[in-house]
Design an enzyme around this catalytic site. Structure first.
Site, PDB file in Angstrom:
ATOM      1  N   GLY A  99       0.841  -1.191   0.000  1.00 30.99           N
ATOM      2  CA  GLY A  99       0.000   0.000   0.000  1.00 30.99           C
ATOM      3  C   GLY A  99       0.876   1.241   0.000  1.00 30.99           C
ATOM      4  N   ASN A 100       0.292   2.384  -0.269  1.00 26.18           N
ATOM      5  CA  ASN A 100       1.028   3.649  -0.203  1.00 26.18           C
ATOM      6  C   ASN A 100       0.070   4.816  -0.033  1.00 26.18           C
ATOM      7  OD1 ASN A 100       0.437   3.898  -3.217  1.00 26.18           O
ATOM      8  ND2 ASN A 100       1.836   2.144  -3.134  1.00 26.18           N
ATOM      9  N   SER A 127       9.364   3.533  -0.381  1.00 26.71           N
ATOM     10  CA  SER A 127       9.173   2.191  -0.941  1.00 26.71           C
ATOM     11  C   SER A 127       9.594   1.122   0.077  1.00 26.71           C
ATOM     12  CB  SER A 127      10.030   2.074  -2.213  1.00 26.71           C
ATOM     13  OG  SER A 127       9.878   0.808  -2.775  1.00 26.71           O
ATOM     14  N   GLY A 128       8.721   0.126   0.279  1.00 24.02           N
ATOM     15  CA  GLY A 128       9.075  -1.069   1.042  1.00 24.02           C
ATOM     16  C   GLY A 128       9.513  -0.891   2.472  1.00 24.02           C
ATOM     17  N   SER A 149       7.732   5.529  -2.944  1.00 24.21           N
ATOM     18  CA  SER A 149       6.908   4.411  -3.403  1.00 24.21           C
ATOM     19  C   SER A 149       7.043   4.229  -4.917  1.00 24.21           C
ATOM     20  CB  SER A 149       5.451   4.711  -3.051  1.00 24.21           C
ATOM     21  OG  SER A 149       4.595   3.895  -3.798  1.00 24.21           O
ATOM     22  N   GLU A 181       4.767   3.575  -6.770  1.00 23.92           N
ATOM     23  CA  GLU A 181       3.530   4.054  -7.402  1.00 23.92           C
ATOM     24  C   GLU A 181       3.489   5.582  -7.565  1.00 23.92           C
ATOM     25  OE1 GLU A 181       1.821   2.076  -8.953  1.00 23.92           O
ATOM     26  OE2 GLU A 181       1.702   0.150  -7.913  1.00 23.92           O
ATOM     27  N   HIS A 194      -3.807   4.092  -0.988  1.00 22.68           N
ATOM     28  CA  HIS A 194      -3.878   2.844  -1.753  1.00 22.68           C
ATOM     29  C   HIS A 194      -3.693   1.670  -0.791  1.00 22.68           C
ATOM     30  CE1 HIS A 194      -3.029  -0.437  -4.361  1.00 22.68           C
ATOM     31  NE2 HIS A 194      -1.723  -0.399  -4.185  1.00 22.68           N
ATOM     32  N   HIS A 224      -4.501  -2.730   0.202  1.00 24.17           N
ATOM     33  CA  HIS A 224      -4.684  -4.092  -0.326  1.00 24.17           C
ATOM     34  C   HIS A 224      -5.666  -4.818   0.588  1.00 24.17           C
ATOM     35  CE1 HIS A 224      -0.475  -4.208  -2.477  1.00 24.17           C
ATOM     36  NE2 HIS A 224      -1.249  -3.223  -2.908  1.00 24.17           N
ATOM     37  N   HIS A 232      -5.156  -6.658  -7.603  1.00 23.41           N
ATOM     38  CA  HIS A 232      -4.180  -5.865  -6.865  1.00 23.41           C
ATOM     39  C   HIS A 232      -4.734  -5.278  -5.546  1.00 23.41           C
ATOM     40  CE1 HIS A 232      -0.954  -2.436  -7.288  1.00 23.41           C
ATOM     41  NE2 HIS A 232      -1.188  -2.745  -6.023  1.00 23.41           N
TER      42      HIS A 232
HETATM   43 ZN   LIG Z   1      -0.430  -1.981  -4.324  1.00 23.24          ZN
END
Ligand SMILES: [Zn+2]
Length: 218
Positions: A29-30, A46-47, A75, A77, A96, A98, A159
């Site tokens: 997610g982000n 990111s991550g 991210s 995205e 965003h 999941h 996704h």
């Molecule tokens: Zn995602």
């Protein structure tokens, strides 16, 4: 407090809330929001695990995706977030997730009809499914903008989902309500057929939600 600092704090807070509410697991997610008074956004790195993030880990990028503040990689995205901000001036924040039930429908490529009132209010209609594209790709950004159009939530095929709003608090609420709507949709399909609220009633509820809902300051 300057706009960048405030935006970083809001992203940090929303990340912790998103994890607490069970809308994501681990680092997926982000989250982003516009930086007030600047032509840039604050976005999660990111991550990285949400519960160990600090304000300095939140990355600030300009509208071309160039990092203007922060030492982390943003991210993957970023293109998706930037494309949404570019195409929808009314959007101030993007979340965003999941989350399980929304992702289940996204994997079946099934949209969510406005079957419950709060979903109609926050999403502004049915929640469509954006066509599949690889995470981080420009095609995913295009597909998401196309499917979202005038709405405030969209499913991402195979996704997850995205909630958008004027601020992060509201965008997070959109994600929560969509997850609940997805769960109810699946349950409805077990016992019968979901019956959507009419288009006119959805429009009226959305309008009332935006203009009159909640406590007004006098
Ligand atoms: Zn995602």
């Amino acid at each position: 407090m300057d706009g960048i600092k405030r935006a970083r704090q809001q992203v940090l807070e929303a990340g912790r809330e998103m994890l607490k509410k069970g809308l994501v697991a681990a680092t997926w997610g982000n989250i982003s929001c516009r930086v007030e008074g600047e032509n840039c956004i604050a976005i999660t790195p990111s991550g990285m695990e949400y519960d160990i993030l600090t304000e300095e880990d939140i990355v600030v990028v300009d509208m071309q995706g160039k990092v203007v503040s922060g030492h982390r990689r943003p991210s993957i995205e970023v293109p998706l977030h930037l494309h949404l901000y570019e195409k929808r001036e009314d959007i101030g924040a993007i979340v965003h997730t999941h989350s399980t039930y929304a992702t289940a429908l996204a994997c079946a490529h099934k949209h969510i009809s406005p079957i419950v009132e709060e979903l109609a209010q926050v999403a502004g209609g049915d929640v469509r499914v954006a066509k599949y594209a690889l995470p981080g790709s420009q095609l995913l950004a295009t597909n998401v903008v196309t499917a979202l159009r005038d709405r405030y939530a969209v499913l991402l095929a195979n996704h997850g989902m995205i909630g958008v709003a004027k601020n992060l608090k509201e965008a997070l609420k959109v994600c929560e309500i969509v997850e609940k709507g997805a769960k109810i949709t699946i349950l409805c399909n077990v016992i019968g057929q979901p019956v959507p609220i009419s288009f006119d009633d959805v429009q009226t509820m959305r309008r009332t939600y935006v203009t009159d809902y909640g406590q007004r300051e006098t």
